[in-house]
Design an enzyme around this catalytic site. Structure first.
Site, PDB file in Angstrom:
ATOM      1  N   HIS A 115     -10.533  -8.354   1.991  1.00  0.00           N
ATOM      2  CA  HIS A 115     -11.272  -8.001   3.200  1.00  0.00           C
ATOM      3  C   HIS A 115     -11.230  -9.115   4.242  1.00  0.00           C
ATOM      4  O   HIS A 115     -11.211  -8.837   5.445  1.00  0.00           O
ATOM      5  CB  HIS A 115     -12.717  -7.633   2.844  1.00  0.00           C
ATOM      6  CG  HIS A 115     -12.801  -6.362   2.041  1.00  0.00           C
ATOM      7  ND1 HIS A 115     -13.844  -6.059   1.206  1.00  0.00           N
ATOM      8  CD2 HIS A 115     -11.931  -5.310   1.942  1.00  0.00           C
ATOM      9  CE1 HIS A 115     -13.631  -4.879   0.636  1.00  0.00           C
ATOM     10  NE2 HIS A 115     -12.478  -4.416   1.065  1.00  0.00           N
ATOM     11  N   HIS A 173      -6.474   4.532   0.334  1.00  0.00           N
ATOM     12  CA  HIS A 173      -7.354   4.598  -0.840  1.00  0.00           C
ATOM     13  C   HIS A 173      -8.659   3.912  -0.417  1.00  0.00           C
ATOM     14  O   HIS A 173      -8.907   2.753  -0.747  1.00  0.00           O
ATOM     15  CB  HIS A 173      -6.727   3.884  -2.037  1.00  0.00           C
ATOM     16  CG  HIS A 173      -5.454   4.515  -2.528  1.00  0.00           C
ATOM     17  ND1 HIS A 173      -4.286   4.470  -1.816  1.00  0.00           N
ATOM     18  CD2 HIS A 173      -5.176   5.209  -3.656  1.00  0.00           C
ATOM     19  CE1 HIS A 173      -3.326   5.112  -2.495  1.00  0.00           C
ATOM     20  NE2 HIS A 173      -3.853   5.568  -3.610  1.00  0.00           N
ATOM     21  N   SER A 225     -13.427  -1.406   2.734  1.00  0.00           N
ATOM     22  CA  SER A 225     -12.435  -1.609   3.789  1.00  0.00           C
ATOM     23  C   SER A 225     -12.632  -0.710   5.019  1.00  0.00           C
ATOM     24  O   SER A 225     -12.533  -1.200   6.154  1.00  0.00           O
ATOM     25  CB  SER A 225     -11.020  -1.458   3.224  1.00  0.00           C
ATOM     26  OG  SER A 225     -10.880  -0.275   2.467  1.00  0.00           O
ATOM     27  N   GLU A 271      -9.525   9.366   0.802  1.00  0.00           N
ATOM     28  CA  GLU A 271     -10.080   9.081  -0.529  1.00  0.00           C
ATOM     29  C   GLU A 271     -10.032  10.363  -1.345  1.00  0.00           C
ATOM     30  O   GLU A 271     -10.432  11.422  -0.870  1.00  0.00           O
ATOM     31  CB  GLU A 271     -11.523   8.556  -0.386  1.00  0.00           C
ATOM     32  CG  GLU A 271     -12.320   8.483  -1.658  1.00  0.00           C
ATOM     33  CD  GLU A 271     -11.721   7.577  -2.740  1.00  0.00           C
ATOM     34  OE1 GLU A 271     -11.305   6.445  -2.450  1.00  0.00           O
ATOM     35  OE2 GLU A 271     -11.671   8.048  -3.904  1.00  0.00           O
ATOM     36  N   ASP A 300      -4.640  13.136  -1.560  1.00  0.00           N
ATOM     37  CA  ASP A 300      -3.912  12.116  -2.310  1.00  0.00           C
ATOM     38  C   ASP A 300      -3.368  11.096  -1.296  1.00  0.00           C
ATOM     39  O   ASP A 300      -2.542  11.431  -0.449  1.00  0.00           O
ATOM     40  CB  ASP A 300      -2.766  12.798  -3.065  1.00  0.00           C
ATOM     41  CG  ASP A 300      -1.967  11.808  -3.891  1.00  0.00           C
ATOM     42  OD1 ASP A 300      -2.199  10.586  -3.748  1.00  0.00           O
ATOM     43  OD2 ASP A 300      -1.119  12.254  -4.668  1.00  0.00           O
ATOM     44  N   GLY A 301      -3.855   9.883  -1.385  1.00  0.00           N
ATOM     45  CA  GLY A 301      -3.506   8.850  -0.403  1.00  0.00           C
ATOM     46  C   GLY A 301      -2.008   8.580  -0.291  1.00  0.00           C
ATOM     47  O   GLY A 301      -1.517   8.200   0.769  1.00  0.00           O
ATOM     48  N   ASP A 338      -4.375   0.517  -1.155  1.00  0.00           N
ATOM     49  CA  ASP A 338      -5.199  -0.233  -2.116  1.00  0.00           C
ATOM     50  C   ASP A 338      -5.583   0.652  -3.303  1.00  0.00           C
ATOM     51  O   ASP A 338      -6.766   0.923  -3.535  1.00  0.00           O
ATOM     52  CB  ASP A 338      -6.444  -0.750  -1.367  1.00  0.00           C
ATOM     53  CG  ASP A 338      -7.318  -1.625  -2.233  1.00  0.00           C
ATOM     54  OD1 ASP A 338      -6.807  -2.235  -3.195  1.00  0.00           O
ATOM     55  OD2 ASP A 338      -8.529  -1.705  -1.942  1.00  0.00           O
TER      56      ASP A 338
HETATM   57  C1  LIG Z   1      -9.534  -0.286  -5.153  1.00  0.00           C
HETATM   58  S1  LIG Z   1     -10.458   1.130  -4.666  1.00  0.00           S
HETATM   59  C2  LIG Z   1     -10.398   1.093  -2.910  1.00  0.00           C
HETATM   60  C3  LIG Z   1     -11.265   0.063  -2.263  1.00  0.00           C
HETATM   61  C4  LIG Z   1     -11.252   0.063  -0.751  1.00  0.00           C
HETATM   62  N1  LIG Z   1      -9.916   0.104  -0.199  1.00  0.00           N
HETATM   63  C5  LIG Z   1     -11.943  -1.191  -0.264  1.00  0.00           C
HETATM   64  O1  LIG Z   1     -11.251  -2.213  -0.057  1.00  0.00           O
HETATM   65  O2  LIG Z   1     -13.154  -1.162  -0.066  1.00  0.00           O
HETATM   66  C6  LIG Z   1      -9.311   2.445  -4.955  1.00  0.00           C
HETATM   67  C7  LIG Z   1      -9.833   3.819  -4.530  1.00  0.00           C
HETATM   68  O3  LIG Z   1      -8.738   4.743  -4.599  1.00  0.00           O
HETATM   69  C8  LIG Z   1      -9.262   6.012  -4.974  1.00  0.00           C
HETATM   70  N2  LIG Z   1      -8.113   6.805  -5.442  1.00  0.00           N
HETATM   71  C9  LIG Z   1      -7.524   6.852  -6.657  1.00  0.00           C
HETATM   72  N3  LIG Z   1      -6.413   7.604  -6.626  1.00  0.00           N
HETATM   73  C10 LIG Z   1      -6.293   8.044  -5.339  1.00  0.00           C
HETATM   74  C11 LIG Z   1      -5.326   8.815  -4.658  1.00  0.00           C
HETATM   75  N4  LIG Z   1      -4.255   9.331  -5.286  1.00  0.00           N
HETATM   76  N5  LIG Z   1      -5.485   9.040  -3.340  1.00  0.00           N
HETATM   77  C12 LIG Z   1      -6.563   8.522  -2.670  1.00  0.00           C
HETATM   78  N6  LIG Z   1      -7.508   7.774  -3.257  1.00  0.00           N
HETATM   79  C13 LIG Z   1      -7.374   7.533  -4.573  1.00  0.00           C
HETATM   80  C14 LIG Z   1     -10.311   5.675  -6.013  1.00  0.00           C
HETATM   81  O4  LIG Z   1     -11.228   6.742  -6.150  1.00  0.00           O
HETATM   82  C15 LIG Z   1     -10.922   4.400  -5.407  1.00  0.00           C
HETATM   83  O5  LIG Z   1     -12.027   4.737  -4.591  1.00  0.00           O
END
Ligand SMILES: C[S@@+](CC[C@H](N)C(=O)[O-])C[C@H]1O[C@@H](n2cnc3c(N)ncnc32)[C@H](O)[C@@H]1O
Length: 194
Positions: free
Chosen positions: A18, A41, A102, A120, A145-146, A166
């Site tokens: 961050h 993500h 983020s 997300e 799906d990200g 991420d």
């Molecule tokens: C490491 S965390 C993200 C933290 C965020 N970027 C931050 O810095 O505050 C990863 C996130 O990805 C989500 N996630 C998992 N697979 C995903 C996908 N295929 N597409 C989008 N989000 C996904 C999870 O639910 C989780 O909230």
């Protein structure tokens, strides 16, 4: 998607990520033109560090907790200022109970012309994110799906900006998905930062 980010919010890896993200965003804002941030993500956006889930791991104590209590050299203080100013503004009473993920961090740094696409997949975190940014015309929240966003969402209409990828790296193949996704995204938006 078993491991929700609330368990890790504000840990040392979040602090590093961050702090760097805040510097990238503020650097891009040196020019007047609008920027776009795509957060593939995004997580839940805002975390309650006093919650049972956050207390269970307590990871934030060795991350943002430690940083806020540290006496920093002047230059480090200056480098961290964009990040810490957002954290401090969310915690006006000096302690720390609210930690920005983020998308929230980026959004707090925005000027009026800047735009955020936050993606997300987890239904509960996606819902939290949607409600956090409800009515905010500068932010678009998508439950998707990200990895797909590295194709469909690019290029944005803004020429400059940043894509934060991420993932939790829980699934086998995520490192390959990262390499493929970045190659695809860069092919579509070469002036973006990744
Ligand atoms: C490491 S965390 C993200 C933290 C965020 N970027 C931050 O810095 O505050 C990863 C996130 O990805 C989500 N996630 C998992 N697979 C995903 C996908 N295929 N597409 C989008 N989000 C996904 C999870 O639910 C989780 O909230």
């Amino acid at each position: 998607m078993d491991d929700r980010h609330i368990h890790h919010a504000g840990n040392f890896a979040d602090v590093l990520k961050h702090a760097a993200l805040a510097r990238v965003v503020t650097h891009l804002q040196n020019k007047e033109n609008a920027i776009r941030v795509v957060d593939t993500h995004a997580g839940a956006g805002l975390y309650d560090l006093t919650s049972e889930e956050a207390q269970k791991t307590g990871e934030w104590h060795a991350g943002i907790g430690r940083l806020l209590n540290a006496r920093l050299p002047e230059e480090a203080d200056r480098l961290l200022e964009p990040y810490l100013s957002v954290v401090r503004a969310l915690n006006p009473d000096n302690g720390i109970s609210r930690y920005p993920g983020s998308p929230k961090l980026v959004r707090e740094l925005f000027r009026e012309q800047d735009r955020l696409s936050a993606i997300e997949l987890h239904p509960q975190d996606g819902e939290a994110l949607r409600s956090l940014f409800d009515g905010d015309y500068q932010t678009r929240v998508t439950t998707l799906d990200g990895w797909l966003a590295l194709g469909a969402h690019l290029p944005p209409k803004e020429r400059r900006g940043v894509v934060l990828v991420d993932p939790p790296f829980e699934l086998e193949g995520d490192y390959d998905r990262l390499v493929d996704g970045l190659a695809r995204a860069y092919g579509r938006w070469q002036s973006g930062l990744y």
